[in-house]
Design an enzyme around this catalytic site. Structure first.
Site, PDB file in Angstrom:
ATOM      1  N   ARG A  31       0.831  -1.208   0.000  1.00  0.00           N
ATOM      2  CA  ARG A  31       0.000   0.000   0.000  1.00  0.00           C
ATOM      3  C   ARG A  31       0.866   1.259   0.000  1.00  0.00           C
ATOM      4  O   ARG A  31       1.875   1.336   0.688  1.00  0.00           O
ATOM      5  CB  ARG A  31      -0.938  -0.146   1.196  1.00  0.00           C
ATOM      6  N   ASN A  77      14.605   8.542  40.547  1.00  0.00           N
ATOM      7  CA  ASN A  77      14.127   9.503  39.557  1.00  0.00           C
ATOM      8  C   ASN A  77      13.759  10.828  40.231  1.00  0.00           C
ATOM      9  O   ASN A  77      13.077  10.832  41.249  1.00  0.00           O
ATOM     10  CB  ASN A  77      12.900   8.909  38.853  1.00  0.00           C
ATOM     11  N   ASP A  78      14.264  11.939  39.677  1.00  0.00           N
ATOM     12  CA  ASP A  78      13.963  13.254  40.254  1.00  0.00           C
ATOM     13  C   ASP A  78      12.483  13.621  40.081  1.00  0.00           C
ATOM     14  O   ASP A  78      11.961  14.455  40.804  1.00  0.00           O
ATOM     15  CB  ASP A  78      14.833  14.336  39.583  1.00  0.00           C
ATOM     16  N   HIS A 115      28.020   9.013  26.995  1.00  0.00           N
ATOM     17  CA  HIS A 115      26.811   9.605  26.458  1.00  0.00           C
ATOM     18  C   HIS A 115      26.357   8.917  25.168  1.00  0.00           C
ATOM     19  O   HIS A 115      25.183   8.957  24.798  1.00  0.00           O
ATOM     20  CB  HIS A 115      27.063  11.098  26.208  1.00  0.00           C
ATOM     21  N   ASN A 155      13.248   2.799  27.198  1.00  0.00           N
ATOM     22  CA  ASN A 155      12.639   3.507  26.070  1.00  0.00           C
ATOM     23  C   ASN A 155      13.780   4.084  25.283  1.00  0.00           C
ATOM     24  O   ASN A 155      14.452   4.989  25.757  1.00  0.00           O
ATOM     25  CB  ASN A 155      11.809   4.693  26.576  1.00  0.00           C
ATOM     26  N   GLY A 161       9.499   8.837  23.227  1.00  0.00           N
ATOM     27  CA  GLY A 161       9.385   9.718  24.373  1.00  0.00           C
ATOM     28  C   GLY A 161      10.557   9.662  25.331  1.00  0.00           C
ATOM     29  O   GLY A 161      10.452  10.164  26.443  1.00  0.00           O
ATOM     30  N   GLU A 184      -0.711 -11.853  31.919  1.00  0.00           N
ATOM     31  CA  GLU A 184       0.167 -12.993  31.599  1.00  0.00           C
ATOM     32  C   GLU A 184       0.123 -14.041  32.702  1.00  0.00           C
ATOM     33  O   GLU A 184       0.093 -15.248  32.423  1.00  0.00           O
ATOM     34  CB  GLU A 184       1.610 -12.504  31.410  1.00  0.00           C
ATOM     35  N   HIS A 300      10.316  -8.457  26.267  1.00  0.00           N
ATOM     36  CA  HIS A 300       9.636  -8.021  25.033  1.00  0.00           C
ATOM     37  C   HIS A 300      10.372  -6.823  24.447  1.00  0.00           C
ATOM     38  O   HIS A 300      10.793  -5.937  25.187  1.00  0.00           O
ATOM     39  CB  HIS A 300       8.216  -7.528  25.321  1.00  0.00           C
ATOM     40  N   LYS A 313       4.899   3.012  12.705  1.00  0.00           N
ATOM     41  CA  LYS A 313       3.555   2.441  12.833  1.00  0.00           C
ATOM     42  C   LYS A 313       2.812   3.170  13.952  1.00  0.00           C
ATOM     43  O   LYS A 313       3.368   3.430  15.004  1.00  0.00           O
ATOM     44  CB  LYS A 313       3.652   0.953  13.198  1.00  0.00           C
ATOM     45  N   GLU A 319      -7.204  -0.135  15.517  1.00  0.00           N
ATOM     46  CA  GLU A 319      -6.360  -0.739  16.563  1.00  0.00           C
ATOM     47  C   GLU A 319      -6.730  -0.237  17.955  1.00  0.00           C
ATOM     48  O   GLU A 319      -6.606  -0.959  18.927  1.00  0.00           O
ATOM     49  CB  GLU A 319      -4.906  -0.440  16.271  1.00  0.00           C
TER      50      GLU A 319
END
Ligand SMILES: [Zn+2]
Ligand SMILES: [Zn+2]
Ligand SMILES: [Zn+2]
Length: 355
Positions: A31, A77-78, A115, A155, A161, A184, A300, A313, A319
């Protein structure tokens, strides 16, 4: 009928882990695309960035100082999504409005002081240190009495993000077992009650036998595109031995975990010659002290890229409202990941420029 016949026509595939269906539309791969095109994801070019709050010795946005660390570095985490001191509160109205306070600890782990050093570019030894850091965090956080689940996830890429390009992951540990692993767990339990065996042990045996969706295997792990994959190049990393969490892995198996993560992420980067974005994470047994003999340790990878470094995607429309859907078959995706090879494309470019 044969699988080959089914695989030529629109069909649904069952995901036994989540007990839901995914729609596969193999005829749609040609497509034309006039949708959004993303920028190419370039890996960071400098080993130290004075503006990066995760680089050693720099000041973070909240005012804290990142120490001059030399290996992996873990800190709270701050801007945590959950707090350890939450008082137990519960709200309920008409059995329709239900809310509970949630206690949790959110941490960040920098993979290394560098870095620019992403997982596919690490040596096995460097990556093994990251793996050891994960085992430690899972064990230490899991031993806190009110923590019943530890989620380790990465991530990678702005597309998903990630707020900072410095290679890092997050660890969210909290009192409630989240939705995805809860579903699960129910599936593992139902399968075990019915078949007296493990869902993922049986699944892995079948996939190794069929050998059409396996991307790579070593002695302790296999990585494959699951039959029910939703994301174009989604993969599942499975331990060959039945065990429930990474603290049960032997030292040799921890090396082999580092090995397979390195190989799959190199393949991902090679696929479109880009710093391939993904969300990845481990699913391990809850840490409330139960044995969870039904649980099978796995990871995963959910990458959003579709057919080039610039086309993503989106999970929208049907969806969001109906079922997930994909065009390219999981078998085709596995074939492409096999072909992508394990010599990182940046090293291949370096080879060429030497000549
Ligand atoms: Zn940095
Ligand atoms: Zn198993
Ligand atoms: Zn899972």
């Amino acid at each position: 009928m044969s699988f080959e016949e089914l695989n030529k026509v629109p069909h649904r595939r069952f995901n036994p882990l989540l007990r839901e269906w995914v729609l596969v539309s193999p005829h749609r791969t040609q497509r034309p695309w006039q949708g959004r095109v993303e920028k190419i994801q370039k890996p960071p070019a400098v080993t130290f960035d004075p503006e990066c709050y995760l680089c050693p010795g720099n000041k973070r946005a909240g005012g804290a100082q990142t120490p001059p660390y030399t290996e992996t570095y873990v800190f709270d985490n701050d801007y945590p999504a959950m707090l350890p001191e939450a008082a137990p509160l519960q709200f309920e109205q008409a059995e329709l409005l239900l809310g509970k306070s949630e206690q949790g600890i959110c941490r960040v782990m920098c993979f290394s002081p560098r870095h620019d050093l992403t997982i596919p570019r690490m040596t096995l030894q460097e990556l093994r240190r990251v793996v050891d850091g994960w085992v430690e965090q899972y064990s230490v956080l899991g031993q806190i009495p009110w923590i019943n689940h530890v989620q380790i996830f990465e991530n990678r890429g702005e597309l998903l993000g990630a707020s900072n390009p410095h290679p890092h992951c997050q660890i969210w540990a909290n009192a409630a077992v989240p939705n995805f692993p809860s579903r699960e767990l129910a599936s593992f339990r139902e399968y075990r009650a019915k078949k007296h065996s493990c869902l993922l042990c049986d699944y892995l045996r079948l996939e190794l036998e069929l050998n059409v969706r396996i991307v790579y295997q070593n002695e302790a792990f296999a990585v494959l595109v699951p039959f029910w994959a939703v994301w174009p190049f989604e993969t599942l990393v499975l331990s060959k031995r039945h065990l429930a969490s990474m603290d049960q892995l032997s030292s040799g198996e921890l090396d082999l975990l580092a090995d397979i993560l390195r190989r799959i992420t190199i393949r991902y980067d090679n696929l479109f010659e880009t710093a391939f974005p993904y969300s990845m994470g481990f699913h391990q047994k809850p840490t409330d002290g139960g044995a969870y003999e039904e649980w099978h340790f796995h990871a995963h990878y959910f990458p959003p890229l579709l057919r080039s470094a610039t086309i993503q995607k989106f999970m929208v429309g049907y969806e969001l409202l109906g079922s997930p859907q994909r065009d390219m078959t999981p078998e085709h995706a596995a074939g492409q990941l096999v072909e992508a090879g394990e010599r990182h494309y940046l090293d291949r470019t370096a080879d060429r420029s030497v000549r």
